[in-house]
Scaffold this motif. Structure first.
Motif, PDB file in Angstrom:
ATOM      1  N   GLN A  33     -20.551  51.794 -48.132  1.00  0.00           N
ATOM      2  CA  GLN A  33     -20.909  53.186 -48.369  1.00  0.00           C
ATOM      3  C   GLN A  33     -22.406  53.304 -48.647  1.00  0.00           C
ATOM      4  O   GLN A  33     -22.942  52.657 -49.545  1.00  0.00           O
ATOM      5  N   LYS A  37     -21.846  58.501 -46.540  1.00  0.00           N
ATOM      6  CA  LYS A  37     -21.185  57.999 -45.338  1.00  0.00           C
ATOM      7  C   LYS A  37     -21.123  56.478 -45.374  1.00  0.00           C
ATOM      8  O   LYS A  37     -21.918  55.822 -46.065  1.00  0.00           O
ATOM      9  N   GLU A  41     -20.307  55.298 -39.979  1.00  0.00           N
ATOM     10  CA  GLU A  41     -20.488  56.736 -39.774  1.00  0.00           C
ATOM     11  C   GLU A  41     -21.957  57.104 -39.621  1.00  0.00           C
ATOM     12  O   GLU A  41     -22.300  58.018 -38.856  1.00  0.00           O
ATOM     13  N   HIS A  42     -22.839  56.417 -40.321  1.00  0.00           N
ATOM     14  CA  HIS A  42     -24.272  56.688 -40.197  1.00  0.00           C
ATOM     15  C   HIS A  42     -24.796  56.295 -38.814  1.00  0.00           C
ATOM     16  O   HIS A  42     -25.547  57.052 -38.187  1.00  0.00           O
TER      17      HIS A  42
END
Length: 438
Positions: A33, A37, A41-42
């Protein structure tokens, strides 16, 4: 799906910085994390179908140096099916959530428009099955409107309307394929949308044709249910002498002029920014400031070569600056970081494809970690904002709001006298970046 093309490579895992395993991630931990995100996801990594599975490392001076086991059939469609198997084996073993393709990468051109469409539809059906079984998704699709000899004078900007029609047929089929596969974006790269010589070119007419062509593609895509971003990828030249999508600033102006700004964004490539005389960060920031940074082709140009080398990204500073731009605009979704990169001509082993992607993914992951740390825990943003503090209140604020005239500026200058010299502190900003590289 059979697993036969990379039998000696196991799925790539995150093992941290202490590992000595070259087939492991040191920084890319997809579940870590970072702010709001995960890394996955980043970064939204995608694999470029063309360089990784079609390009055998040929160049203008010699034949290919990579021997692809999926190119062993006499029938082009059989090769396409084997290539698809190899690609999805690679996607899953490298743990990439997305891939990207040109229409002619995944299916060969036929002897007619109808046969080309049939070939593409057949491979798309197989690709859809692979996507469903692996969970790998399509980041974007596009049409190759530059390789075939018919496009030697461009596609949508070609002086011959018959050629433009062929380009339209390809884009229609590629949009159909992108929608069928759930593609989240659709890209236009104008490799030959430009001129070889200005003396025989009606540039205004060609630009208007390009705008009309893009509007037609936009409207068709929306009609068949495409809800994603249309993307234009800037590049100044090569193969054309001058390409109409020269850089991010040029594309921003063109999109507004042609009434396309609401549907189109920009896909920035590092190597193309270098060829335009910019930095990667410059073209990213230009697109982001205009609200048009939609996706990234992640590679590396060579400042000693005046051509599109498309190396894998290994420049940590480039990746830090890129991720600082992306983080400050709130992320890159629904775009991503597509490795539009190829292994060096001398990298001829199949395993080199894995090593190159691991290095690229780790470099961007490390860039993300450092960029997030800088933005969250340093005074970088405050330092930058303080340079413009004189516009935050008083007369400076009135100027930004448009409530002063030129006469007011004159009177203020006369009243205040010579302004105090204020340092830009460039070296201090550079020091700050270096201090956060751990």
């Amino acid at each position: 799906m059979s697993t036969t093309f990379f039998p000696n490579i196991n799925p790539i895992q995150y093992e941290g910085t202490d590992t000595d395993n070259i087939f492991a991630f040191r920084y890319y931990d997809e579940n870590r994390q970072i702010g709001d995100k995960t890394m996955k996801e980043h970064l939204r990594f995608a694999i470029a179908y063309w360089h990784s599975f079609c390009n055998e490392n040929a160049d203008p001076f010699g034949a290919g140096t990579r021997d692809f086991p999926w190119h062993k059939h006499s029938n082009p469609m059989d090769n396409a099916k084997s290539r698809l198997e190899a690609a999805f084996e690679f996607f899953t073993k490298i743990n990439a959530p997305y891939y990207c393709f040109h229409d002619r990468d995944i299916a060969p051109e036929g002897s007619s428009v109808s046969e080309s469409e049939k070939n593409l539809q057949e491979i798309v059906s197989l690709a859809k099955e692979h996507q469903q079984s692996t969970g790998v998704k399509l980041l974007w699709g596009t049409a190759n409107l530059f390789s075939h000899p018919r496009y030697m004078n461009g596609a949508s900007t070609n002086p011959d309307f018959a050629v433009l029609c062929h380009g339209g047929a390809q884009v229609k089929a590629a949009l159909d394929a992108t929608v069928e596969l759930g593609g989240e974006n659709y890209v236009f790269w104008g490799g030959r949308e430009g001129y070889a010589a200005l003396i025989n070119t009606n540039m205004k007419r060609e630009l208007d044709h390009l705008g009309q062509f893009l509007r037609m593609a936009r409207d068709y895509g929306r009609k068949i249910g495409f809800k994603g971003n249309y993307l234009i990828e800037p590049k100044p030249a090569e193969p054309s002498k001058h390409q109409y999508d020269f850089d991010s600033a040029t594309v921003v102006g063109f999109l507004h002029q042609q009434g396309l700004a609401d549907d189109f964004k920009i896909n920035v490539e590092q190597n193309h920014a270098i060829l335009a005389g910019h930095t990667f960060a410059h073209d990213l920031q230009t697109a982001s400031d205009a609200g048009m940074l939609g996706s990234v082709d992640a590679n590396l140009g060579d400042n000693q070569n005046g051509w599109d080398t498309d190396y894998f990204p290994t420049d940590l500073y480039d990746c830090i600056h890129a991720m600082m731009v992306i983080l400050q605009q709130g992320g890159i979704a629904p775009g991503g970081l597509n490795f539009d990169a190829k292994v060096r001509r001398t990298s001829s082993d199949l395993e080199d494809l894995f090593i190159a992607h691991i290095v690229g993914m780790d470099t961007f992951a490390r860039g993300l970690l450092i960029a997030h740390d800088i933005l969250e825990n340093s005074n970088f943003l405050t330092m930058k904002q303080e340079r413009y503090a004189s516009y935050d209140s008083g007369k400076g604020s009135e100027f930004e709001q448009g409530s002063l005239g030129l006469e007011d500026l004159r009177d203020l200058a006369a009243e205040a006298g010579e302004p105090q010299r204020r340092s830009g502190k460039i070296e201090l900003f550079e020091m700050l970046i270096n201090n956060y590289i751990k």
